[in-house]
Design a protein around this motif. Sequence first.
Motif, PDB file in Angstrom:
ATOM      1  N   HIS A  75       0.824  -1.220   0.000  1.00  0.00           N
ATOM      2  CA  HIS A  75       0.000   0.000   0.000  1.00  0.00           C
ATOM      3  C   HIS A  75       0.852   1.260   0.000  1.00  0.00           C
ATOM      4  CE1 HIS A  75       0.482  -0.823   4.365  1.00  0.00           C
ATOM      5  NE2 HIS A  75       0.469   0.490   4.493  1.00  0.00           N
ATOM      6  N   THR A  78       2.102   1.783  -3.580  1.00  0.00           N
ATOM      7  CA  THR A  78       1.039   2.356  -4.405  1.00  0.00           C
ATOM      8  C   THR A  78       0.928   3.860  -4.152  1.00  0.00           C
ATOM      9  OG1 THR A  78      -0.132   0.272  -4.263  1.00  0.00           O
ATOM     10  CG2 THR A  78      -1.386   2.157  -5.051  1.00  0.00           C
ATOM     11  N   ARG A  79       0.995   4.238  -2.870  1.00  0.00           N
ATOM     12  CA  ARG A  79       0.861   5.666  -2.547  1.00  0.00           C
ATOM     13  C   ARG A  79       2.038   6.474  -3.100  1.00  0.00           C
ATOM     14  NH1 ARG A  79      -0.880   5.420   3.817  1.00  0.00           N
ATOM     15  NH2 ARG A  79      -2.382   3.732   3.576  1.00  0.00           N
ATOM     16  N   THR A  90      -7.801  -9.758 -10.246  1.00  0.00           N
ATOM     17  CA  THR A  90      -8.013  -9.454  -8.828  1.00  0.00           C
ATOM     18  C   THR A  90      -8.918  -8.237  -8.729  1.00  0.00           C
ATOM     19  OG1 THR A  90      -5.807 -10.304  -8.410  1.00  0.00           O
ATOM     20  CG2 THR A  90      -6.841  -9.082  -6.632  1.00  0.00           C
ATOM     21  N   PHE A  92     -13.250  -7.059  -7.452  1.00  0.00           N
ATOM     22  CA  PHE A  92     -14.249  -7.369  -6.434  1.00  0.00           C
ATOM     23  C   PHE A  92     -15.466  -7.986  -7.132  1.00  0.00           C
ATOM     24  CE2 PHE A  92     -12.309  -3.235  -4.891  1.00  0.00           C
ATOM     25  CZ  PHE A  92     -11.338  -3.860  -4.119  1.00  0.00           C
ATOM     26  N   LEU A  95     -19.240  -6.976  -6.499  1.00  0.00           N
ATOM     27  CA  LEU A  95     -19.571  -5.551  -6.507  1.00  0.00           C
ATOM     28  C   LEU A  95     -19.723  -5.125  -7.959  1.00  0.00           C
ATOM     29  CD1 LEU A  95     -17.170  -3.949  -3.874  1.00  0.00           C
ATOM     30  CD2 LEU A  95     -19.493  -4.757  -3.586  1.00  0.00           C
ATOM     31  N   ILE A 103     -13.847   2.320  -5.542  1.00  0.00           N
ATOM     32  CA  ILE A 103     -12.884   2.021  -4.484  1.00  0.00           C
ATOM     33  C   ILE A 103     -11.467   2.337  -4.973  1.00  0.00           C
ATOM     34  CG2 ILE A 103     -11.896   0.173  -3.074  1.00  0.00           C
ATOM     35  CD1 ILE A 103     -14.692  -1.091  -2.996  1.00  0.00           C
ATOM     36  N   SER A 107      -8.852   5.959  -3.544  1.00  0.00           N
ATOM     37  CA  SER A 107      -7.466   5.928  -3.108  1.00  0.00           C
ATOM     38  C   SER A 107      -6.698   7.132  -3.652  1.00  0.00           C
ATOM     39  CB  SER A 107      -6.829   4.626  -3.583  1.00  0.00           C
ATOM     40  OG  SER A 107      -5.455   4.654  -3.380  1.00  0.00           O
ATOM     41  N   ARG A 112      -9.080   7.374   2.446  1.00  0.00           N
ATOM     42  CA  ARG A 112      -8.874   6.006   2.919  1.00  0.00           C
ATOM     43  C   ARG A 112      -9.657   5.692   4.185  1.00  0.00           C
ATOM     44  NH1 ARG A 112      -3.694   7.097   0.465  1.00  0.00           N
ATOM     45  NH2 ARG A 112      -3.012   8.252   2.284  1.00  0.00           N
ATOM     46  N   PRO A 165      -5.648   4.429  -8.596  1.00  0.00           N
ATOM     47  CA  PRO A 165      -4.941   5.256  -7.629  1.00  0.00           C
ATOM     48  C   PRO A 165      -4.176   6.418  -8.257  1.00  0.00           C
ATOM     49  CG  PRO A 165      -4.523   2.925  -7.231  1.00  0.00           C
ATOM     50  CD  PRO A 165      -5.190   3.029  -8.563  1.00  0.00           C
TER      51      PRO A 165
ATOM     52  N   LEU B 185     -15.630   0.582   0.966  1.00  0.00           N
ATOM     53  CA  LEU B 185     -14.303  -0.030   1.071  1.00  0.00           C
ATOM     54  C   LEU B 185     -14.383  -1.313   1.899  1.00  0.00           C
ATOM     55  CD1 LEU B 185     -11.273   0.313   0.520  1.00  0.00           C
ATOM     56  CD2 LEU B 185     -11.116   1.619   2.628  1.00  0.00           C
ATOM     57  N   VAL B 187     -16.676  -3.509   2.047  1.00  0.00           N
ATOM     58  CA  VAL B 187     -17.109  -4.649   1.248  1.00  0.00           C
ATOM     59  C   VAL B 187     -15.974  -5.134   0.353  1.00  0.00           C
ATOM     60  CG1 VAL B 187     -18.942  -5.546  -0.194  1.00  0.00           C
ATOM     61  CG2 VAL B 187     -19.385  -3.611   1.273  1.00  0.00           C
ATOM     62  N   GLY B 188     -15.169  -4.195  -0.114  1.00  0.00           N
ATOM     63  CA  GLY B 188     -14.021  -4.571  -0.923  1.00  0.00           C
ATOM     64  C   GLY B 188     -13.090  -5.510  -0.168  1.00  0.00           C
ATOM     65  N   ARG B 190     -13.921  -7.755   1.917  1.00  0.00           N
ATOM     66  CA  ARG B 190     -14.457  -9.100   1.819  1.00  0.00           C
ATOM     67  C   ARG B 190     -14.114  -9.717   0.462  1.00  0.00           C
ATOM     68  NH1 ARG B 190     -20.668  -8.884   1.090  1.00  0.00           N
ATOM     69  NH2 ARG B 190     -20.078  -8.482  -1.048  1.00  0.00           N
ATOM     70  N   GLU B 191     -14.199  -8.896  -0.580  1.00  0.00           N
ATOM     71  CA  GLU B 191     -14.052  -9.413  -1.932  1.00  0.00           C
ATOM     72  C   GLU B 191     -12.606  -9.738  -2.283  1.00  0.00           C
ATOM     73  OE1 GLU B 191     -16.805  -9.709  -4.420  1.00  0.00           O
ATOM     74  OE2 GLU B 191     -17.589  -9.980  -2.407  1.00  0.00           O
ATOM     75  N   SER B 192     -11.697  -8.843  -1.967  1.00  0.00           N
ATOM     76  CA  SER B 192     -10.288  -9.109  -2.268  1.00  0.00           C
ATOM     77  C   SER B 192      -9.394  -8.193  -1.437  1.00  0.00           C
ATOM     78  CB  SER B 192     -10.001  -8.898  -3.752  1.00  0.00           C
ATOM     79  OG  SER B 192      -8.616  -8.937  -3.977  1.00  0.00           O
ATOM     80  N   ARG B 194      -6.246  -8.476  -1.165  1.00  0.00           N
ATOM     81  CA  ARG B 194      -5.035  -8.173  -1.928  1.00  0.00           C
ATOM     82  C   ARG B 194      -5.240  -6.927  -2.771  1.00  0.00           C
ATOM     83  NH1 ARG B 194      -1.645 -12.455  -5.398  1.00  0.00           N
ATOM     84  NH2 ARG B 194      -0.815 -12.807  -3.317  1.00  0.00           N
ATOM     85  N   ARG B 195      -6.385  -6.856  -3.444  1.00  0.00           N
ATOM     86  CA  ARG B 195      -6.646  -5.697  -4.285  1.00  0.00           C
ATOM     87  C   ARG B 195      -6.677  -4.427  -3.433  1.00  0.00           C
ATOM     88  NH1 ARG B 195      -4.923  -3.750  -8.297  1.00  0.00           N
ATOM     89  NH2 ARG B 195      -5.669  -5.218  -9.865  1.00  0.00           N
ATOM     90  N   ILE B 196      -7.282  -4.514  -2.263  1.00  0.00           N
ATOM     91  CA  ILE B 196      -7.353  -3.363  -1.370  1.00  0.00           C
ATOM     92  C   ILE B 196      -5.947  -2.851  -1.054  1.00  0.00           C
ATOM     93  CG2 ILE B 196      -7.924  -2.676   1.006  1.00  0.00           C
ATOM     94  CD1 ILE B 196     -10.402  -2.796  -0.588  1.00  0.00           C
ATOM     95  N   SER B 197      -5.047  -3.777  -0.708  1.00  0.00           N
ATOM     96  CA  SER B 197      -3.671  -3.373  -0.387  1.00  0.00           C
ATOM     97  C   SER B 197      -3.006  -2.709  -1.578  1.00  0.00           C
ATOM     98  CB  SER B 197      -2.818  -4.587  -0.014  1.00  0.00           C
ATOM     99  OG  SER B 197      -3.368  -5.227   1.083  1.00  0.00           O
ATOM    100  N   PHE B 198      -3.200  -3.313  -2.758  1.00  0.00           N
ATOM    101  CA  PHE B 198      -2.502  -2.796  -3.927  1.00  0.00           C
ATOM    102  C   PHE B 198      -3.158  -1.539  -4.490  1.00  0.00           C
ATOM    103  CE2 PHE B 198      -0.392  -6.788  -3.579  1.00  0.00           C
ATOM    104  CZ  PHE B 198       0.877  -6.523  -4.035  1.00  0.00           C
ATOM    105  N   LEU B 199      -4.295  -1.160  -3.928  1.00  0.00           N
ATOM    106  CA  LEU B 199      -4.881   0.132  -4.301  1.00  0.00           C
ATOM    107  C   LEU B 199      -4.368   1.237  -3.396  1.00  0.00           C
ATOM    108  CD1 LEU B 199      -8.610  -0.777  -5.077  1.00  0.00           C
ATOM    109  CD2 LEU B 199      -6.865  -0.017  -6.681  1.00  0.00           C
ATOM    110  N   TYR B 201      -4.458   1.056   0.147  1.00  0.00           N
ATOM    111  CA  TYR B 201      -5.083   1.086   1.470  1.00  0.00           C
ATOM    112  C   TYR B 201      -4.306   0.181   2.414  1.00  0.00           C
ATOM    113  CZ  TYR B 201      -9.045   2.870  -1.192  1.00  0.00           C
ATOM    114  OH  TYR B 201      -9.839   3.592  -2.024  1.00  0.00           O
TER     115      TYR B 201
END
Lengths: 250, 417
Positions: A75, A78-79, A90, A92, A95, A103, A107, A112, A165, B185, B187-188, B190-192, B194-199, B201
């Motif tokens: 993270h 990325t930032r 990868t 969601f 959704l 989402i 970012s 966040r 992002p 966020l 819900v994200g 729950r879904e992934s 890994r994706r959250i981290s790489f975005l 967060y």
Amino acid sequence: MTQAAIELAGLKKRFGDNEIIRGVDLAVREHERHALIGPNGAGKSTLFHLISGLYTPSAGDILLNGRSIGGLPPHLITRRGLSRSFQITTIFPRLSVQENLRIAAMSKHGRRYALFSLARNAKEVNRDTDQLMELVRLSHVRDKFAGDLTYSEQRALEIGMAMGPGADVILLDEPMAGMSREETHYMIDLIRNVTVGKTLLVVEHDMEVVFSLCDRISVLVYGELIATGRPDDIRSNARVQEAYLGEVVA
Amino acid sequence: MLRLITLALVGAVLIAAPLFLEPHSIGVLTTALIAALFAMAFNLLSGRAGMLSFGHAAYFAIGGFAVIHTMQAVESGAIWLPTPLVPLMGGVAGLIGGLGAGFFATRRSGVYFSMVTLALAEMLHALAPNLGGFFGGEVGLTSMRMPWLAFDYGSENQVYFTVLAWTVFGIALLYAYNQTLFGRLTVGLRESERRISFLGYNAHHTKIIVFGVSAMFSGIAGGLLAFATESMNYSMLGMGMSASVVLHTFVGGSTVFLGPALGALIFALFGSLVSDLTKNWLLYQGILFVLIMMFMGDGLAMLWIRIVNECRSRNWDALRQRVLLLIPGLLITVGAITILEVTSKILDQQQYATSVARMNAWPPVSVFGVSWDPTSALTWLLPLVAILVGIGFVYLILARKMQQRTGTIIMSREPAR
């Protein structure tokens, strides 16, 4: 010479006794589209995981715009302005496309921990979401679940997520894997569009894609870079032909 | 629109309940509302963020104990706080406890997360009797609700309305949470993850906050229980409490916002009604849970939504099928209950064994107001036949549905490309 967007210096990665990446030096220039190719098991994905922070380097360093990012968690990388797509999509799945990209766009605005802003009132975020959606041409499936999209739509969404992002350096891991000829052409065009003014590092097996999309190419074989250069140089490089291209292009 | 009407109806019934229910039933409804808020808080973590906690009783009980201590302090005059605001302290305590426990638990995902939450709760449960100062030892703690303005909080109804207000307020806040950027966020996550981290967060921090918010609302629910019963005991920390909230949530349906509340209401009311009728009510509750999980894995709220959709699209076939299934359903239910009840009555060591010894015979037992002779084959055969006939019917109805479905698939298949 302009500063390198990504610079790898003596980068190594070991898993137990196995050294997968054996000292890689590479400079990806700012605003170039750079391909990373190599036979299966060469360590391309490992190298991507190292740069993006999924793995920590065993030795050597990674510089992003001149600053070291080696060993930082994903993270933070990325930032700092580097984001990536994955070979295995990868996103969601349960959704909608819009929620997925929102989402991603949140970012960029640093929202966040926005516990007290209603999603529908977040103007800049929603505007960026719509822009992203248009950029990857998914506006027509805006409210569909990402998991219900066709495979090539999901791959386009995957790229949209990586763009969200607002990073300047984009890593795409096999964006064309499993696509038909038609879809591949569509995707080349799309990637070219979304990466205007950005630095792109892409792992790709399809040589047609690599040669038509990229300014420079690096060849990784058994964890070592054996060549870096313009497409024509790579095509005519004897070592590359012997190690890799010989069977494919000749 | 229909959703609003349904909500308004439920709201009206809940507000008018004291008019037509006796105090005891109002007490039952009060506990049901508390269970509903607890399940909603739990589902924020489990359903929305995809983190299944097996130790949520801990945050419920921490909230409860915080409120009991607050009530004691108010009672002794040490602090001043209007009585209806006392449950808030449960939220504060739950939040603090949740942030602390969440810091450790959310370092892991999936099964490991569940195990850590279970371990943390069980640890607290084991420690609690020794920490008499805070948990009141084996006997627990009690306190009194202080009067506030015109309310003396002495009647069931005043307690009920306070709990109702807090439950509605809590659920409304949880709804609002889901509409925020952070709620999306969540819900994200729950879904992934890994994706959250790489975005960009920090997934760990994000999870801690979600855990904290969920624990906060659980703490309010626990606080409401302390408020309503004027007592708290360390047994509230036990596995039973943690398990029941999981049960409620999945019975109601974790994918529908109000599903967990529905599940909690139904199970609380079911427990109260059936426990008056038979001491085997826990067995029936378990059977019900298993059946719902087997045949409607996404819960009762989803079933409701399906039925509404079928009405909307005038899908009479599907609706007729559901009504038809009620008949064999009733047969199977009555048959099964008869066998279970007769068996449990003749296995009852204390009562039945003594009458067998005294009369030197097996006296008949009464189920459904009918007298069943345990020595007669009919007693066992009749319900068994009912069950078998019921199962046969279900099979026939479902087989027809299968046939129709494959039929439509063949008709609607697109030409091959």
